[in-house]
Design a protein around this motif. Structure first.
Motif, mmCIF file in Angstrom:
data_model
loop_
_atom_site.group_PDB
_atom_site.id
_atom_site.type_symbol
_atom_site.label_atom_id
_atom_site.label_comp_id
_atom_site.label_asym_id
_atom_site.label_seq_id
_atom_site.Cartn_x
_atom_site.Cartn_y
_atom_site.Cartn_z
ATOM 1 N N GLY A 1 1.268 21.700 5.702
ATOM 2 C CA GLY A 1 0.594 21.438 4.474
ATOM 3 C C GLY A 1 0.600 22.678 3.598
ATOM 4 O O GLY A 1 0.527 22.402 2.316
ATOM 5 N N GLY A 2 0.310 23.784 4.175
ATOM 6 C CA GLY A 2 0.898 24.906 3.463
ATOM 7 C C GLY A 2 1.982 25.167 2.870
ATOM 8 O O GLY A 2 2.419 25.837 1.815
ATOM 9 N N PHE A 3 3.281 24.630 3.645
ATOM 10 C CA PHE A 3 4.507 24.878 3.413
ATOM 11 C C PHE A 3 5.010 24.079 2.143
ATOM 12 O O PHE A 3 5.584 24.287 1.017
ATOM 13 C CB PHE A 3 5.419 24.702 4.407
ATOM 14 N N THR A 4 4.469 22.741 2.036
ATOM 15 C CA THR A 4 4.709 21.865 0.933
ATOM 16 C C THR A 4 3.815 22.028 -0.149
ATOM 17 O O THR A 4 2.650 22.310 -0.037
ATOM 18 C CB THR A 4 4.807 20.338 1.522
ATOM 19 N N THR A 5 4.206 21.562 -1.344
ATOM 20 C CA THR A 5 3.308 21.559 -2.512
ATOM 21 C C THR A 5 3.534 20.401 -3.449
ATOM 22 O O THR A 5 4.532 20.177 -3.865
ATOM 23 C CB THR A 5 3.325 23.084 -3.237
ATOM 24 N N PHE A 6 2.292 19.695 -3.573
ATOM 25 C CA PHE A 6 2.424 18.468 -5.016
ATOM 26 C C PHE A 6 2.147 19.336 -6.307
ATOM 27 O O PHE A 6 2.691 18.934 -7.084
ATOM 28 C CB PHE A 6 1.367 17.603 -4.339
ATOM 29 N N SER A 7 1.428 20.254 -6.251
ATOM 30 C CA SER A 7 1.035 20.900 -7.400
ATOM 31 C C SER A 7 2.087 21.387 -8.338
ATOM 32 O O SER A 7 2.375 21.368 -9.279
ATOM 33 C CB SER A 7 -0.155 21.787 -7.326
ATOM 34 N N ALA A 8 3.077 22.159 -7.559
ATOM 35 C CA ALA A 8 4.029 22.934 -8.134
ATOM 36 C C ALA A 8 5.192 21.950 -8.645
ATOM 37 O O ALA A 8 5.580 21.781 -9.643
ATOM 38 C CB ALA A 8 4.864 23.905 -7.183
ATOM 39 N N PHE A 9 5.315 20.841 -7.717
ATOM 40 C CA PHE A 9 6.157 19.728 -8.191
ATOM 41 C C PHE A 9 5.783 19.076 -9.504
ATOM 42 O O PHE A 9 6.477 18.882 -10.485
ATOM 43 C CB PHE A 9 6.190 18.687 -7.020
ATOM 44 N N SER A 10 4.321 18.818 -9.409
ATOM 45 C CA SER A 10 3.894 18.194 -10.784
ATOM 46 C C SER A 10 4.191 19.273 -11.923
ATOM 47 O O SER A 10 4.428 18.678 -12.913
ATOM 48 C CB SER A 10 2.438 17.991 -10.631
ATOM 49 N N LEU A 11 3.824 20.314 -12.015
ATOM 50 C CA LEU A 11 4.069 21.392 -12.930
ATOM 51 C C LEU A 11 5.366 21.194 -13.460
ATOM 52 O O LEU A 11 5.604 21.246 -14.485
ATOM 53 C CB LEU A 11 3.550 22.649 -12.527
ATOM 54 N N GLN B 1 0.796 -0.913 -0.191
ATOM 55 C CA GLN B 1 -0.176 0.105 0.058
ATOM 56 C C GLN B 1 0.895 1.091 -0.188
ATOM 57 O O GLN B 1 0.525 2.213 -0.416
ATOM 58 C CB GLN B 1 -1.081 0.101 1.141
ATOM 59 N N ALA B 2 1.983 1.286 0.772
ATOM 60 C CA ALA B 2 2.854 2.415 0.666
ATOM 61 C C ALA B 2 3.512 2.579 -0.419
ATOM 62 O O ALA B 2 3.334 3.964 -1.031
ATOM 63 C CB ALA B 2 3.881 1.999 1.850
ATOM 64 N N GLY B 3 3.882 1.769 -1.129
ATOM 65 C CA GLY B 3 4.622 1.811 -2.535
ATOM 66 C C GLY B 3 3.506 2.041 -3.489
ATOM 67 O O GLY B 3 3.802 2.890 -4.329
ATOM 68 N N GLY B 4 2.326 1.357 -3.397
ATOM 69 C CA GLY B 4 1.076 1.884 -4.069
ATOM 70 C C GLY B 4 0.708 3.324 -4.148
ATOM 71 O O GLY B 4 0.660 4.141 -5.247
ATOM 72 N N ASN B 5 0.725 3.816 -3.167
ATOM 73 C CA ASN B 5 0.284 4.841 -2.696
ATOM 74 C C ASN B 5 1.248 6.283 -3.372
ATOM 75 O O ASN B 5 0.818 6.998 -4.044
ATOM 76 C CB ASN B 5 0.215 5.388 -1.080
ATOM 77 N N ALA B 6 2.711 5.929 -3.109
ATOM 78 C CA ALA B 6 3.679 6.826 -3.785
ATOM 79 C C ALA B 6 3.553 6.877 -5.160
ATOM 80 O O ALA B 6 3.552 7.677 -5.928
ATOM 81 C CB ALA B 6 5.168 6.188 -3.168
ATOM 82 N N ALA B 7 3.423 5.613 -5.609
ATOM 83 C CA ALA B 7 3.767 5.445 -7.196
ATOM 84 C C ALA B 7 2.340 6.095 -8.073
ATOM 85 O O ALA B 7 2.527 6.763 -8.688
ATOM 86 C CB ALA B 7 3.866 3.948 -7.578
ATOM 87 N N VAL C 1 2.165 9.875 -7.671
ATOM 88 C CA VAL C 1 3.084 10.608 -8.497
ATOM 89 C C VAL C 1 2.657 10.442 -9.970
ATOM 90 O O VAL C 1 2.432 11.272 -10.845
ATOM 91 C CB VAL C 1 4.490 9.961 -8.436
ATOM 92 N N ALA C 2 2.065 9.169 -10.488
ATOM 93 C CA ALA C 2 1.597 8.923 -11.937
ATOM 94 C C ALA C 2 0.377 9.718 -12.096
ATOM 95 O O ALA C 2 0.297 10.332 -13.332
ATOM 96 C CB ALA C 2 1.502 7.547 -12.001
ATOM 97 N N LEU C 3 -0.623 9.764 -11.234
ATOM 98 C CA LEU C 3 -1.829 10.587 -11.413
ATOM 99 C C LEU C 3 -1.615 12.078 -11.470
ATOM 100 O O LEU C 3 -1.948 12.459 -12.327
ATOM 101 C CB LEU C 3 -2.586 9.924 -10.198
ATOM 102 N N CYS C 4 -0.740 12.360 -10.583
ATOM 103 C CA CYS C 4 -0.674 13.928 -10.763
ATOM 104 C C CYS C 4 0.145 14.546 -12.076
ATOM 105 O O CYS C 4 -0.042 15.454 -12.442
ATOM 106 C CB CYS C 4 0.381 14.240 -9.241
ATOM 107 N N LEU C 5 1.190 13.484 -12.540
ATOM 108 C CA LEU C 5 1.915 13.836 -13.750
ATOM 109 C C LEU C 5 0.941 13.820 -14.734
ATOM 110 O O LEU C 5 0.842 14.630 -15.720
ATOM 111 C CB LEU C 5 3.035 12.975 -14.073
ATOM 112 N N VAL C 6 0.089 12.796 -14.780
ATOM 113 C CA VAL C 6 -0.936 12.520 -16.171
ATOM 114 C C VAL C 6 -1.963 13.880 -15.835
ATOM 115 O O VAL C 6 -2.664 14.376 -16.705
ATOM 116 C CB VAL C 6 -1.785 11.303 -15.920
ATOM 117 N N SER C 7 -2.391 14.066 -14.631
ATOM 118 C CA SER C 7 -3.418 15.063 -14.228
ATOM 119 C C SER C 7 -2.745 16.652 -14.820
ATOM 120 O O SER C 7 -3.777 17.292 -15.536
ATOM 121 C CB SER C 7 -3.701 15.116 -12.863
#
Lengths: 133, 164
Positions: free
Chosen positions: B110-120, A102-108, A111-117
């Motif tokens: 939560g405010g300090f880190t960002t997943f959106s900027a990383f993705s972009l 689950q940990a590895g699945g969550n990370a993978a 990252v994959a979904l955010c990049l596709v998104s």
């Protein structure tokens, strides 16, 4: 200096709503689906990635008033709407719990979904706002 | 001079005596929820402003070739949440209530880190055909974030176990 103060003001205005929105949505997803897997954090990160893709396309095509819109929407709102810290904490919690798959699945998957998104968001934004792909 | 709230808590007088007990319970719940959202919101502003300043500093020092600013804030934020969650956790040294935990973890971290900027940023590296750099950014990010949260947790566990 004036520029930096202006930027900070817009970032603050965006983040004052971005953080609570994340808290609301991830909490809602957690209550609906359950807390055994961090779907709430994944949903905010994936939707945030889609939105930043849209914003980037809007930026390229020049439909947004820059840099104010970027500071407010992207650095402020989306920056605090999405989170890495909850993602890493929850991934570590799964791993420490012995749920390595689950940990590895969550990370993978995150990252994959955010990049596709972000790519899909940019693509749709490019069509709407007429930016180059 | 004591506020009305403090006095009423001390004398156990309900704040809204005209309400029925179940209505009072509901109004207390609403106040607690509102306060939690306020904690998250204020924390988010603090975290986000710090992140914006860190990105500006990173851009000035390292230039725009590689997104050092985002990588750094995400590493630091992961370390802090890993440390705090354990240090202020059930067996931790720091006593913390729900409000403080939401303020620090959901709000500031939560405010300090960002997943959106990383993705972009990863996407933009790919757009510029810098595939190696994009892969390096993605791989290094996930590995260093997770290492940072673990380091924070490990340090806090050690401090929790120290005698005295």
């Amino acid at each position: 200096m004036q520029d930096i103060l202006h930027a900070i003001l817009w970032v603050a205005l965006g983040s004052v709503i971005g953080g609570p929105t994340r808290y609301f949505i991830s909490g809602l997803i957690g209550r609906v689906i359950g807390e055994t897997f961090p779907w709430g954090t994944m949903v905010v990160n994936v939707t945030g990635a889609f939105a930043i893709g849209l914003a980037a396309a809007a930026n390229v095509s020049g439909v947004l008033p820059m840099p104010v819109a970027w500071q407010f929407i992207v650095t402020g709102f989306l920056g605090s709407y999405t989170t890495v810290s909850s993602f890493t904490l929850q991934t570590m919690a799964l791993a420490r719990d012995g749920q390595l798959l689950q940990a590895g699945g969550n990370a993978a998957l995150s990252v994959a979904l955010c990049l596709v998104s972000v790519a899909v968001g940019y693509g749709i934004g490019a069509i709407i706002f007429g930016a180059s792909l | 001079m004591k506020t009305e709230l403090q006095q009423s808590v001390k004398r156990k007088i309900p704040l809204a005596p005209h309400l029925k007990p179940d209505e009072q319970a509901r109004s207390r719940k609403v106040r607690e929820t509102a306060l939690l959202y306020l904690c998250v919101s204020i924390g988010s502003v603090i975290g986000s402003v710090l992140r914006a300043l860190a990105s500006l500093a990173a851009l000035a020092w390292f230039g725009p070739a590689f997104p050092w600013g985002t990588l750094l804030v995400n590493i630091v934020g992961s370390f802090v949440i890993g440390f705090y969650a354990t240090f202020a956790g059930p067996n931790g040294r720091l006593f913390s209530g729900t409000y403080q935990r939401q303020f620090v973890m959901t709000g500031i971290c939560g405010g300090f880190t960002t997943f959106s900027a990383f993705s972009l940023e990863a996407f933009q590296l790919m757009q510029r055909s810098e595939l190696v750099l994009a892969g390096l950014y993605i791989g290094a990010s996930v590995v260093t974030w997770l290492a940072a949260v673990w380091c924070g947790h490990a340090l806090a566990s050690r401090l929790n176990r120290l005698g005295g």
